[in-house]
Scaffold this motif. Structure first.
Motif, short mmCIF file in Angstrom:
data_model
loop_
_atom_site.label_atom_id
_atom_site.label_comp_id
_atom_site.label_asym_id
_atom_site.label_seq_id
_atom_site.Cartn_x
_atom_site.Cartn_y
_atom_site.Cartn_z
N ASP A 200 -1.42 0.91 -9.95
CA ASP A 200 -2.65 1.68 -9.76
C ASP A 200 -3.89 0.81 -9.63
OD1 ASP A 200 -1.04 3.84 -9.96
OD2 ASP A 200 -2.04 4.78 -11.65
N PHE A 201 -3.87 -0.38 -10.26
CA PHE A 201 -5.04 -1.25 -10.21
C PHE A 201 -4.69 -2.66 -9.72
CE2 PHE A 201 -5.75 1.95 -13.50
CZ PHE A 201 -6.89 2.55 -13.00
N GLY A 202 -3.53 -2.81 -9.12
CA GLY A 202 -3.11 -4.11 -8.64
C GLY A 202 -2.63 -5.01 -9.77
N LEU A 203 -2.12 -6.16 -9.39
CA LEU A 203 -1.60 -7.14 -10.34
C LEU A 203 -2.12 -8.51 -9.93
CD1 LEU A 203 0.38 -7.97 -12.64
CD2 LEU A 203 2.15 -8.18 -10.86
N ALA A 204 -2.91 -9.13 -10.80
CA ALA A 204 -3.45 -10.46 -10.50
C ALA A 204 -2.45 -11.52 -10.95
CB ALA A 204 -4.78 -10.66 -11.22
N VAL A 205 -2.03 -12.35 -10.02
CA VAL A 205 -1.12 -13.46 -10.31
C VAL A 205 -1.72 -14.72 -9.72
CG1 VAL A 205 1.19 -14.41 -9.97
CG2 VAL A 205 0.89 -11.94 -10.31
N SER A 206 -2.00 -15.69 -10.60
CA SER A 206 -2.73 -16.90 -10.17
C SER A 206 -4.03 -16.46 -9.50
CB SER A 206 -1.85 -17.75 -9.25
OG SER A 206 -0.68 -18.16 -9.94
N ASP A 207 -4.28 -16.90 -8.28
CA ASP A 207 -5.51 -16.51 -7.58
C ASP A 207 -5.25 -15.43 -6.54
OD1 ASP A 207 -7.11 -18.36 -8.96
OD2 ASP A 207 -6.51 -19.97 -7.59
N THR A 208 -4.15 -14.73 -6.68
CA THR A 208 -3.73 -13.72 -5.70
C THR A 208 -3.69 -12.34 -6.33
OG1 THR A 208 -2.35 -15.38 -4.57
CG2 THR A 208 -1.88 -13.06 -4.10
N LEU A 209 -4.14 -11.35 -5.58
CA LEU A 209 -4.02 -9.95 -6.00
C LEU A 209 -2.82 -9.33 -5.29
CD1 LEU A 209 -5.13 -7.43 -7.50
CD2 LEU A 209 -6.43 -6.93 -5.41
N ILE A 210 -1.90 -8.76 -6.07
CA ILE A 210 -0.74 -8.05 -5.52
C ILE A 210 -0.99 -6.55 -5.63
CG2 ILE A 210 1.75 -7.66 -5.67
CD1 ILE A 210 1.98 -10.38 -7.07
N VAL A 211 -0.77 -5.83 -4.54
CA VAL A 211 -0.90 -4.37 -4.57
C VAL A 211 0.37 -3.74 -4.02
CG1 VAL A 211 -3.42 -4.38 -4.43
CG2 VAL A 211 -2.07 -4.32 -2.32
N SER A 212 0.70 -2.56 -4.54
CA SER A 212 1.88 -1.83 -4.10
C SER A 212 1.66 -0.36 -4.44
CB SER A 212 3.12 -2.38 -4.82
OG SER A 212 4.30 -1.73 -4.38
N THR A 213 1.96 0.52 -3.48
CA THR A 213 1.55 1.92 -3.64
C THR A 213 2.71 2.89 -3.83
OG1 THR A 213 1.51 2.21 -1.24
CG2 THR A 213 -0.56 1.59 -2.31
N GLY A 214 3.87 2.41 -4.30
CA GLY A 214 4.94 3.33 -4.62
C GLY A 214 5.88 3.56 -3.46
N GLU A 215 6.10 4.85 -3.12
CA GLU A 215 7.12 5.16 -2.13
C GLU A 215 6.77 6.41 -1.33
OE1 GLU A 215 10.59 5.79 -4.51
OE2 GLU A 215 9.84 7.67 -5.35
N TYR A 216 7.36 6.49 -0.12
CA TYR A 216 7.30 7.69 0.73
C TYR A 216 5.91 8.21 0.96
CZ TYR A 216 12.29 7.53 -0.23
OH TYR A 216 13.59 7.09 -0.35
N LEU A 217 4.93 7.32 1.06
CA LEU A 217 3.54 7.68 1.33
C LEU A 217 3.02 8.72 0.35
CD1 LEU A 217 1.70 6.47 3.50
CD2 LEU A 217 1.87 8.60 4.74
N GLN A 218 3.47 8.62 -0.89
CA GLN A 218 2.92 9.49 -1.93
C GLN A 218 1.51 9.08 -2.29
OE1 GLN A 218 5.78 9.21 -5.10
NE2 GLN A 218 7.17 10.71 -4.20
N THR A 219 1.17 7.82 -2.00
CA THR A 219 -0.16 7.32 -2.30
C THR A 219 -0.66 6.46 -1.15
OG1 THR A 219 0.66 5.33 -3.39
CG2 THR A 219 0.28 7.24 -4.79
N VAL A 220 -1.96 6.33 -1.06
CA VAL A 220 -2.59 5.39 -0.14
C VAL A 220 -3.41 4.42 -0.99
CG1 VAL A 220 -4.40 5.10 1.60
CG2 VAL A 220 -2.66 6.86 1.90
N GLY A 221 -3.22 3.14 -0.76
CA GLY A 221 -3.98 2.15 -1.51
C GLY A 221 -5.17 1.67 -0.71
N VAL A 222 -6.30 1.52 -1.36
CA VAL A 222 -7.50 1.00 -0.72
C VAL A 222 -7.99 -0.20 -1.51
CG1 VAL A 222 -9.87 1.48 -0.01
CG2 VAL A 222 -8.14 3.28 0.14
N ILE A 223 -8.09 -1.34 -0.84
CA ILE A 223 -8.56 -2.57 -1.49
C ILE A 223 -9.95 -2.88 -0.94
CG2 ILE A 223 -8.12 -5.01 -1.94
CD1 ILE A 223 -5.29 -3.02 -0.53
#
Length: 223
Positions: A200-223
């Motif tokens: 829901d709020f991304g995952l910060a790993v090192s200097d990189t932001l990882i985002v993932s919005t689930g499955e089957y277009l149940q959600t749309v992610g906006v960065i």
């Protein structure tokens, strides 16, 4: 920005609203051509038509894109008005089997986007024996990703995005999005698929932001 159970119609409405407010880059992390009734019935062609109408900028190559045979995938690819990205799909002579990356220019910014595909294609599609190319994995996958970053930096990109279908589940280790972020320098954003993870709020790993919005277009992610 997350809303439950959207589907393409509602997602298109959200994206149109965002485009009225400013510049939008629209990306898909893969497996769009399979998994729903409307996709399977037309072997993905109906989804490509929808994505063309929505003006997608790029899509990562997912493992389930191969479920209709490689010939069908190539036909779907020819219908796409956007590139299908995978930098780690390689023929034996080392040449790329798909588009490796694109550079988008938005205002004063150059945005580099490169794709990666899970090596599990080799075991997760019934047509895997018919593929004339393979997918780098492990250290070779990370080295390939670093080459993409270095190439995009050399081209003057201000922002580098990895649009990947790797996943975050330990089951897929070592070929996971978080391992990629830890190992490869210079990726600003990883847009991930494959494991159906919702961050829901991304995952910060090192200097990189990882985002993932689930499955089957149940959600749309906006960065």
């Amino acid at each position: 920005h997350l809303a439950d159970n959207l589907g393409y119609a509602k997602a298109a409405g959200i994206i149109d609203e965002l485009r009225e407010k400013g510049t939008v880059i629209l990306l898909d992390a893969g497996d769009a051509l399979h998994g729903t009734q409307e996709a399977i019935e037309y072997q993905g062609s109906s989804i490509v038509e929808i994505m063309n109408c929505m003006d997608y900028d790029a899509m990562a190559l997912g493992n389930h894109e191969f479920d209709y045979t490689l010939d069908t995938l190539r036909e779907r690819e020819s219908e796409m008005e956007f590139p299908l990205l995978s930098a780690n799909a390689r023929y034996e002579n080392g040449t790329a089997a798909f588009t490796e990356h694109i550079i988008l220019e938005r205002g004063d910014y150059k945005i580099g986007v490169f794709g990666l595909t899970t090596p599990s294609v080799s075991v997760s599609t019934r047509y895997r024996k018919d593929l004339p190319f393979s997918f780098t994995e492990g250290d070779a996958l990370f080295a390939q990703a670093q080459q993409q970053v270095d190439s995009l930096n050399a081209a003057g990109c201000d922002i580098i995005i990895c649009l990947c279908h790797l996943g975050l589940d330990e089951y897929y280790a070592p070929n996971t999005a978080d391992a990629l972020a830890k190992t490869v320098d210079g990726i600003d954003l990883i847009i991930d698929g494959h494991s159906h993870t919702r961050l829901d709020f991304g995952l910060a790993v090192s200097d990189t932001l990882i985002v993932s919005t689930g499955e089957y277009l149940q959600t749309v992610g906006v960065i």
